[in-house]
Design a protein around this motif. Sequence first.
Motif, PDB file in Angstrom:
ATOM      1  N   SER A  58       3.747 -17.392 -42.346  1.00  0.00           N
ATOM      2  CA  SER A  58       4.687 -16.884 -41.359  1.00  0.00           C
ATOM      3  C   SER A  58       5.835 -17.617 -41.459  1.00  0.00           C
ATOM      4  CB  SER A  58       4.171 -17.454 -39.919  1.00  0.00           C
ATOM      5  OG  SER A  58       4.022 -19.068 -39.856  1.00  0.00           O
ATOM      6  N   ASP A  59       6.270 -18.675 -42.156  1.00  0.00           N
ATOM      7  CA  ASP A  59       7.764 -19.286 -42.451  1.00  0.00           C
ATOM      8  C   ASP A  59       8.186 -18.759 -43.409  1.00  0.00           C
ATOM      9  OD1 ASP A  59       7.191 -21.173 -40.332  1.00  0.00           O
ATOM     10  OD2 ASP A  59       6.626 -22.766 -41.683  1.00  0.00           O
ATOM     11  N   LEU A 110       7.939 -15.622 -44.215  1.00  0.00           N
ATOM     12  CA  LEU A 110       8.409 -14.012 -43.627  1.00  0.00           C
ATOM     13  C   LEU A 110       9.858 -14.112 -42.903  1.00  0.00           C
ATOM     14  CD1 LEU A 110       5.101 -12.446 -41.979  1.00  0.00           C
ATOM     15  CD2 LEU A 110       6.251 -12.127 -44.274  1.00  0.00           C
ATOM     16  N   VAL A 111      10.085 -15.291 -42.193  1.00  0.00           N
ATOM     17  CA  VAL A 111      11.288 -15.768 -41.608  1.00  0.00           C
ATOM     18  C   VAL A 111      12.086 -15.964 -42.521  1.00  0.00           C
ATOM     19  CG1 VAL A 111      12.391 -17.143 -40.042  1.00  0.00           C
ATOM     20  CG2 VAL A 111      10.101 -16.333 -39.364  1.00  0.00           C
ATOM     21  N   GLU A 112      12.010 -16.899 -43.467  1.00  0.00           N
ATOM     22  CA  GLU A 112      12.727 -17.207 -44.585  1.00  0.00           C
ATOM     23  C   GLU A 112      13.359 -15.978 -45.468  1.00  0.00           C
ATOM     24  OE1 GLU A 112      12.903 -19.591 -48.628  1.00  0.00           O
ATOM     25  OE2 GLU A 112      11.578 -20.401 -47.061  1.00  0.00           O
ATOM     26  N   GLY A 165      13.576 -13.041 -44.153  1.00  0.00           N
ATOM     27  CA  GLY A 165      14.144 -11.922 -43.307  1.00  0.00           C
ATOM     28  C   GLY A 165      13.078 -10.671 -42.947  1.00  0.00           C
ATOM     29  N   TYR A 166      12.048 -11.014 -42.795  1.00  0.00           N
ATOM     30  CA  TYR A 166      11.055  -9.845 -42.438  1.00  0.00           C
ATOM     31  C   TYR A 166      10.867 -10.231 -40.893  1.00  0.00           C
ATOM     32  CZ  TYR A 166       9.819  -8.836 -47.307  1.00  0.00           C
ATOM     33  OH  TYR A 166       9.823  -8.316 -48.416  1.00  0.00           O
ATOM     34  N   SER A 167      10.992  -9.111 -40.226  1.00  0.00           N
ATOM     35  CA  SER A 167      10.547  -8.960 -38.709  1.00  0.00           C
ATOM     36  C   SER A 167      10.059  -7.605 -38.555  1.00  0.00           C
ATOM     37  CB  SER A 167      11.908  -9.157 -38.068  1.00  0.00           C
ATOM     38  OG  SER A 167      12.582  -8.063 -38.374  1.00  0.00           O
ATOM     39  N   GLY A 168       9.619  -7.564 -37.325  1.00  0.00           N
ATOM     40  CA  GLY A 168       8.613  -6.390 -36.762  1.00  0.00           C
ATOM     41  C   GLY A 168       7.095  -6.649 -37.289  1.00  0.00           C
ATOM     42  N   ARG A 169       6.654  -5.367 -37.243  1.00  0.00           N
ATOM     43  CA  ARG A 169       5.216  -5.188 -37.548  1.00  0.00           C
ATOM     44  C   ARG A 169       5.278  -4.968 -39.319  1.00  0.00           C
ATOM     45  NH1 ARG A 169       1.609  -2.372 -33.661  1.00  0.00           N
ATOM     46  NH2 ARG A 169       0.582  -2.486 -35.570  1.00  0.00           N
ATOM     47  N   SER A 201      -2.142 -10.721 -38.956  1.00  0.00           N
ATOM     48  CA  SER A 201      -0.843 -11.470 -38.303  1.00  0.00           C
ATOM     49  C   SER A 201      -1.321 -12.900 -37.694  1.00  0.00           C
ATOM     50  CB  SER A 201      -0.249 -10.576 -37.409  1.00  0.00           C
ATOM     51  OG  SER A 201      -1.218 -10.152 -36.740  1.00  0.00           O
TER      52      SER A 201
END
Length: 64
Positions: free
Chosen positions: A18-19, A21-23, A25-29, A41
């Motif tokens: 999950s970290d 994805l944030v690092e 730049g992924y957001s949304g589904r 998820s």
Amino acid sequence: MKIVLNGEQREVRAEILSDLLVECGYSGRVATAVNEDFVPSGLRLAHRLADGDRIEVVAPMQGG
């Protein structure tokens, strides 16, 4: 840590999916797989990454 993200080698700080994805730049589904195993998820917060992991992130597309 060195990983392969969508076929490209990357150096990242995240140790949990999950970290990552944030690092990155992924957001949304999005759908995620680590070493060709689907990761739902709800399990991303607990999924630890290891050096050399192969991660695929796929976003749904509209159209056709």
